[in-house]
Write a protein that holds these residues in place. Structure first.
Motif, PDB file in Angstrom:
ATOM      1  N   SER A  18      38.184  52.078  52.949  1.00 51.09           N
ATOM      2  CA  SER A  18      38.983  51.523  51.852  1.00 51.09           C
ATOM      3  C   SER A  18      39.504  52.634  50.969  1.00 51.09           C
ATOM      4  O   SER A  18      39.023  53.765  51.011  1.00 51.09           O
ATOM      5  CB  SER A  18      38.132  50.565  51.010  1.00 51.09           C
ATOM      6  OG  SER A  18      37.093  51.268  50.370  1.00 51.09           O
ATOM      7  N   GLU A  19      40.504  52.282  50.198  1.00 51.23           N
ATOM      8  CA  GLU A  19      41.023  53.151  49.147  1.00 51.23           C
ATOM      9  C   GLU A  19      41.026  52.335  47.870  1.00 51.23           C
ATOM     10  O   GLU A  19      41.239  51.117  47.899  1.00 51.23           O
ATOM     11  CB  GLU A  19      42.445  53.609  49.468  1.00 51.23           C
ATOM     12  CG  GLU A  19      42.526  54.536  50.662  1.00 51.23           C
ATOM     13  CD  GLU A  19      43.951  54.989  50.969  1.00 51.23           C
ATOM     14  OE1 GLU A  19      44.818  54.921  50.072  1.00 51.23           O
ATOM     15  OE2 GLU A  19      44.182  55.402  52.115  1.00 51.23           O
ATOM     16  N   ARG A  20      40.785  53.040  46.762  1.00 53.07           N
ATOM     17  CA  ARG A  20      40.756  52.377  45.459  1.00 53.07           C
ATOM     18  C   ARG A  20      41.735  53.050  44.514  1.00 53.07           C
ATOM     19  O   ARG A  20      42.080  54.217  44.684  1.00 53.07           O
ATOM     20  CB  ARG A  20      39.341  52.435  44.876  1.00 53.07           C
ATOM     21  CG  ARG A  20      38.339  51.623  45.673  1.00 53.07           C
ATOM     22  CD  ARG A  20      36.950  51.723  45.133  1.00 53.07           C
ATOM     23  NE  ARG A  20      36.840  51.134  43.802  1.00 53.07           N
ATOM     24  CZ  ARG A  20      35.753  51.198  43.061  1.00 53.07           C
ATOM     25  NH1 ARG A  20      34.671  51.826  43.508  1.00 53.07           N
ATOM     26  NH2 ARG A  20      35.718  50.653  41.867  1.00 53.07           N
TER      27      ARG A  20
ATOM     28  N   ARG B 160      39.417  50.173  38.886  1.00 57.07           N
ATOM     29  CA  ARG B 160      39.487  50.840  40.189  1.00 57.07           C
ATOM     30  C   ARG B 160      39.397  49.821  41.322  1.00 57.07           C
ATOM     31  O   ARG B 160      38.461  49.812  42.106  1.00 57.07           O
ATOM     32  CB  ARG B 160      38.398  51.899  40.288  1.00 57.07           C
ATOM     33  CG  ARG B 160      38.591  52.995  39.226  1.00 57.07           C
ATOM     34  CD  ARG B 160      37.996  54.320  39.575  1.00 57.07           C
ATOM     35  NE  ARG B 160      38.388  54.749  40.903  1.00 57.07           N
ATOM     36  CZ  ARG B 160      37.534  55.135  41.845  1.00 57.07           C
ATOM     37  NH1 ARG B 160      36.250  55.147  41.613  1.00 57.07           N
ATOM     38  NH2 ARG B 160      37.962  55.510  43.037  1.00 57.07           N
ATOM     39  N   VAL B 161      40.403  48.969  41.390  1.00 61.20           N
ATOM     40  CA  VAL B 161      40.456  47.912  42.401  1.00 61.20           C
ATOM     41  C   VAL B 161      40.738  48.514  43.777  1.00 61.20           C
ATOM     42  O   VAL B 161      41.248  49.636  43.893  1.00 61.20           O
ATOM     43  CB  VAL B 161      41.528  46.860  42.054  1.00 61.20           C
ATOM     44  CG1 VAL B 161      41.206  46.163  40.745  1.00 61.20           C
ATOM     45  CG2 VAL B 161      42.914  47.491  42.008  1.00 61.20           C
ATOM     46  N   PHE B 162      40.421  47.768  44.813  1.00 61.22           N
ATOM     47  CA  PHE B 162      40.811  48.177  46.156  1.00 61.22           C
ATOM     48  C   PHE B 162      42.329  48.084  46.280  1.00 61.22           C
ATOM     49  O   PHE B 162      42.935  47.107  45.832  1.00 61.22           O
ATOM     50  CB  PHE B 162      40.176  47.274  47.220  1.00 61.22           C
ATOM     51  CG  PHE B 162      38.706  47.497  47.414  1.00 61.22           C
ATOM     52  CD1 PHE B 162      38.219  48.723  47.849  1.00 61.22           C
ATOM     53  CD2 PHE B 162      37.805  46.479  47.178  1.00 61.22           C
ATOM     54  CE1 PHE B 162      36.859  48.929  48.033  1.00 61.22           C
ATOM     55  CE2 PHE B 162      36.451  46.663  47.365  1.00 61.22           C
ATOM     56  CZ  PHE B 162      35.973  47.900  47.791  1.00 61.22           C
TER      57      PHE B 162
ATOM     58  N   LYS C 228      45.467  38.879  48.883  1.00 55.86           N
ATOM     59  CA  LYS C 228      46.489  38.586  47.870  1.00 55.86           C
ATOM     60  C   LYS C 228      46.870  39.835  47.077  1.00 55.86           C
ATOM     61  O   LYS C 228      47.974  39.933  46.564  1.00 55.86           O
ATOM     62  CB  LYS C 228      46.006  37.505  46.900  1.00 55.86           C
ATOM     63  CG  LYS C 228      45.531  36.237  47.549  1.00 55.86           C
ATOM     64  CD  LYS C 228      46.632  35.493  48.241  1.00 55.86           C
ATOM     65  CE  LYS C 228      46.108  34.179  48.784  1.00 55.86           C
ATOM     66  NZ  LYS C 228      46.698  33.794  50.036  1.00 55.86           N
ATOM     67  N   THR C 229      45.931  40.810  46.979  1.00 53.25           N
ATOM     68  CA  THR C 229      46.189  42.009  46.178  1.00 53.25           C
ATOM     69  C   THR C 229      45.880  43.317  46.895  1.00 53.25           C
ATOM     70  O   THR C 229      46.190  44.385  46.379  1.00 53.25           O
ATOM     71  CB  THR C 229      45.355  41.978  44.878  1.00 53.25           C
ATOM     72  OG1 THR C 229      43.976  41.874  45.209  1.00 53.25           O
ATOM     73  CG2 THR C 229      45.770  40.817  43.988  1.00 53.25           C
ATOM     74  N   VAL C 230      45.244  43.240  48.073  1.00 56.25           N
ATOM     75  CA  VAL C 230      44.843  44.439  48.808  1.00 56.25           C
ATOM     76  C   VAL C 230      45.578  44.472  50.141  1.00 56.25           C
ATOM     77  O   VAL C 230      45.689  43.446  50.815  1.00 56.25           O
ATOM     78  CB  VAL C 230      43.312  44.425  49.078  1.00 56.25           C
ATOM     79  CG1 VAL C 230      42.883  45.674  49.839  1.00 56.25           C
ATOM     80  CG2 VAL C 230      42.529  44.279  47.782  1.00 56.25           C
ATOM     81  N   GLU C 231      46.067  45.651  50.526  1.00 56.25           N
ATOM     82  CA  GLU C 231      46.681  45.815  51.845  1.00 56.25           C
ATOM     83  C   GLU C 231      45.549  45.921  52.870  1.00 56.25           C
ATOM     84  O   GLU C 231      44.869  46.936  52.956  1.00 56.25           O
ATOM     85  CB  GLU C 231      47.537  47.073  51.877  1.00 56.25           C
ATOM     86  CG  GLU C 231      48.191  47.330  53.208  1.00 56.25           C
ATOM     87  CD  GLU C 231      48.905  48.666  53.247  1.00 56.25           C
ATOM     88  OE1 GLU C 231      48.882  49.301  54.320  1.00 56.25           O
ATOM     89  OE2 GLU C 231      49.464  49.085  52.222  1.00 56.25           O
ATOM     90  N   ILE C 232      45.344  44.840  53.635  1.00 55.74           N
ATOM     91  CA  ILE C 232      44.242  44.803  54.604  1.00 55.74           C
ATOM     92  C   ILE C 232      44.805  44.934  56.007  1.00 55.74           C
ATOM     93  O   ILE C 232      45.717  44.209  56.391  1.00 55.74           O
ATOM     94  CB  ILE C 232      43.419  43.508  54.471  1.00 55.74           C
ATOM     95  CG1 ILE C 232      42.823  43.402  53.066  1.00 55.74           C
ATOM     96  CG2 ILE C 232      42.318  43.471  55.537  1.00 55.74           C
ATOM     97  CD1 ILE C 232      42.007  42.150  52.826  1.00 55.74           C
TER      98      ILE C 232
END
Length: 137
Positions: free
Chosen positions: A72-74, A80-82, A121-125
């Motif tokens: 992961s990246e934050r 400091r969200v993902f 919804k908010t993280v590029e997975i």
């Protein structure tokens, strides 16, 4: 669903689920337990792994092991969200179909894994996978 989190000491907390299970969290630098963000990352991996294992079993794949390697990246600044997350599935077995594994990972990502779908919804997975052929029994 309900839960309770209680401060223990320093940066250590104990969470207790409605089902009565306890988990230790550590939000500080002494690393007595996973941080809340590590737990979120591992929860996404576990949720998706449950789906992949179930789907592979239903498709009668002969596998011994399923592991998901999470990266992961934050964000650099608070909060400091993902920002990015990759779930890389490694399945060990005999003649495991790449097609079946790809489909299992896709179904988990697009339909079943509530944790990853919520984060999406908010993280590029992203998802990736590989099959390792195991020794003949």
């Amino acid at each position: 669903m309900q839960a309770n989190v209680k401060w223990v000491d320093g940066d250590t907390f104990i969470g207790r689920s409605e089902s009565g299970h306890n988990i230790v969290f550590d939000a500080g630098s002494n690393s007595a337990a996973p941080s809340p963000m590590e737990m979120v990352l591992m929860s996404a991996g576990c949720c998706s792994s449950v789906d992949v294992v179930s789907i592979l079993k239903k498709s009668k794949q002969d596998f011994d092991n399923v592991e998901v390697k999470l990266t992961s990246e934050r964000a650099q600044t608070a909060p400091r969200v993902f920002t990015k997350m990759n779930l890389h599935f490694v399945v060990t077995g005999r003649n495991v179909s790449q097609k079946h594994l790809a489909r299992a990972v896709q179904l988990s990502a697009e339909k079943y894994c509530s944790v990853a779908l919520m984060l999406d919804k908010t993280v590029e997975i992203t998802h990736s996978h590989e099959v390792i052929e195991s020794e003949v029994k």
